[in-house]
Write a protein that holds these residues in place. Sequence first.
Motif: not given
Length: 219
Positions: A53-55, A76-77, A110-111, A133-135
């Motif tokens: 989920g992307v927020f 995922q933030l 994920f950040k 994880y980082f993105l």
Amino acid sequence: MKIKVCGMRNLENVQSLIALKPDFMGFVFYKKSKRFVTDFPKVDFPKEIKKVGVFVNENIEEVLKIVENYHLDCVQLHGDESPEYCETLRNSHLERSRKIDSESHQITIFKAFSVDEYFNFNITNQFELSCNYFLFDTKGKEYGGNGIKFNWDLLQNYKGKTPFLLSGGISKNDAPQIMSFLSRQESKHCIGIDINSGFETEPALKNISDIKEFKNNLL
């Protein structure tokens, strides 16, 4: 290389993508996004495909509610969330999951960071303990899905140990460039590729054949 396909929404499109077995499938829960999910696709997801989920700067309680409603595996933030936000989200989810299931588990976080030539990679140090994880995405007008690449040479400035996914304007034609990047020192902690707008026929609708070709070229 893990493959994360973000910005999914259409039921048939999701079903077609499942056949390609990506590692992660992302769903955007940011109302200002062109890929905002209004009706989550009712599909039996294989366990090996993790739902993300992307927020963007969302209230933690709302994030937890959506995670529970749609049985998401990851969050995922993609906004301006702080390390404290990430830690609170992780602990709150663990506490709630313990009440529901004795086999509780931590949510994978994920950040995302928006990168340009002015980005200070030292900022990522603060998130090492609270994120899995980082993105690294391209800094643009939108929080994501801008369809623009950043200069991957900038990743020479990343000195952390948290594994990351490479994102930002990647298309099927970029497989050779990615393979070249993966041979370089700055890719040491790169464990995956995040794709989105570069594979779309329209927002939230992916070209499955292009993804298949891209995935095969990374093997």
